[in-house]
Motif scaffolding. Structure first.
Motif, short mmCIF file in Angstrom:
data_model
loop_
_atom_site.label_atom_id
_atom_site.label_comp_id
_atom_site.label_asym_id
_atom_site.label_seq_id
_atom_site.Cartn_x
_atom_site.Cartn_y
_atom_site.Cartn_z
N PRO A 1 1.00 -1.62 0.23
CA PRO A 1 -0.16 -0.41 0.18
C PRO A 1 0.96 0.76 0.03
O PRO A 1 2.04 1.29 0.66
N VAL A 2 0.57 2.20 -0.36
CA VAL A 2 1.86 3.41 -1.11
C VAL A 2 1.80 4.49 0.10
O VAL A 2 2.42 4.93 0.57
N ASN A 3 0.20 3.88 0.94
CA ASN A 3 0.29 4.81 2.41
C ASN A 3 0.88 4.60 3.24
O ASN A 3 1.88 4.98 4.25
N PHE A 4 1.53 3.30 2.80
CA PHE A 4 2.69 1.84 4.21
C PHE A 4 4.36 3.16 3.63
O PHE A 4 4.83 2.37 4.35
N VAL A 5 4.61 2.63 2.31
CA VAL A 5 5.07 2.68 1.50
C VAL A 5 5.94 3.94 1.98
O VAL A 5 7.47 4.70 2.52
N LYS A 6 4.55 5.09 2.61
CA LYS A 6 5.38 6.61 2.91
C LYS A 6 6.29 6.63 4.28
O LYS A 6 6.40 7.85 4.03
N THR A 7 5.43 6.41 4.97
CA THR A 7 5.47 6.11 6.42
C THR A 7 7.52 5.85 6.34
O THR A 7 7.95 5.39 5.75
N LYS A 8 8.03 6.77 7.60
CA LYS A 8 9.32 6.96 8.61
C LYS A 8 9.74 5.18 8.05
O LYS A 8 10.71 5.18 7.40
N GLU A 9 9.41 4.21 8.62
CA GLU A 9 10.12 3.18 8.69
C GLU A 9 9.66 2.48 8.05
O GLU A 9 10.91 1.35 7.98
N ALA A 10 8.61 2.84 6.90
CA ALA A 10 9.25 1.88 5.39
C ALA A 10 10.04 1.66 4.91
O ALA A 10 11.00 1.57 4.43
N GLN A 11 10.50 3.44 5.13
CA GLN A 11 11.62 3.97 3.83
C GLN A 11 12.62 3.21 4.58
O GLN A 11 14.02 3.77 3.74
N THR A 12 12.54 3.55 5.70
CA THR A 12 14.16 2.77 6.26
C THR A 12 14.43 1.58 6.13
O THR A 12 15.98 0.86 5.90
N ALA A 13 13.38 1.05 6.74
CA ALA A 13 13.46 -0.20 6.01
C ALA A 13 13.76 -1.04 4.43
O ALA A 13 15.05 -1.96 3.63
N LEU A 14 13.22 -0.46 3.42
CA LEU A 14 13.94 -0.23 2.14
C LEU A 14 15.67 -0.17 1.71
O LEU A 14 15.69 -0.14 1.04
N SER A 15 15.20 0.52 2.15
CA SER A 15 16.62 1.75 2.79
C SER A 15 17.61 0.26 2.88
O SER A 15 18.77 -0.06 1.67
N ASN A 16 17.39 0.16 3.78
CA ASN A 16 17.86 -1.14 4.39
C ASN A 16 18.42 -2.36 3.25
O ASN A 16 19.35 -2.70 3.05
N GLN A 17 17.24 -2.34 2.73
CA GLN A 17 17.07 -3.90 2.15
C GLN A 17 18.01 -3.44 0.72
O GLN A 17 18.47 -4.17 0.07
N GLY A 18 17.37 -2.20 0.75
CA GLY A 18 18.55 -1.43 -0.80
C GLY A 18 19.95 -1.81 -0.70
O GLY A 18 20.63 -1.73 -1.54
#
Length: 123
Positions: free
Chosen positions: A38-55
């Motif tokens: 969900p785009v609302n989830f992806v916009k959260t700071k926590e999701a962005q941090t997790a995605l960056s870490n995975q990246g």
């Protein structure tokens, strides 16, 4: 066939660098679409941090594969590539069960094809 094999493996490595860029730098709408979230989830700071870490993991893994191709040859390289490609396949299977089945086809299948090439054609 060895050069073609290394080319296929390098494509898998480049794919991981591309995935890293998507995870770390893409807009949330693009990330949400790519990862079936969900785009609302992806916009959260926590999701962005997790995605960056995975990246960073995906990006460094792609760079590592390319470095192995440059620095090793022969049976040493073959063993390294087999292990790295198996790692990608295992992670893709896990991702298919826990996140989205697209991971199995977009990451696992290319890695499986590269693994088959390495096993059969790389000496």
């Amino acid at each position: 066939m060895q050069i073609l094999t290394l080319f296929v493996v390098a494509l898998v490595a480049l794919e991981h660098v591309g995935i890293a860029a998507l995870e770390m730098f893409a807009q949330p709408d693009v990330q949400a679409n790519a990862f079936d979230m969900p785009v609302n989830f992806v916009k959260t700071k926590e999701a962005q941090t997790a995605l960056s870490n995975q990246g960073i993991y995906n990006g460094m893994f792609g760079v590592l594969i390319m470095m192995m191709i440059l620095f090793f040859t022969g049976s040493t390289l073959k063993i390294i590539l087999i292990l790295m490609l198996l790692y990608i396949i295992v992670v893709a299977v896990y991702g298919a069960f826990t996140a989205t089945k697209k991971i199995l086809y977009l990451q696992g299948l290319p890695a499986l094809i590269a693994l088959i090439f390495v096993i059969i054609f790389y000496h």
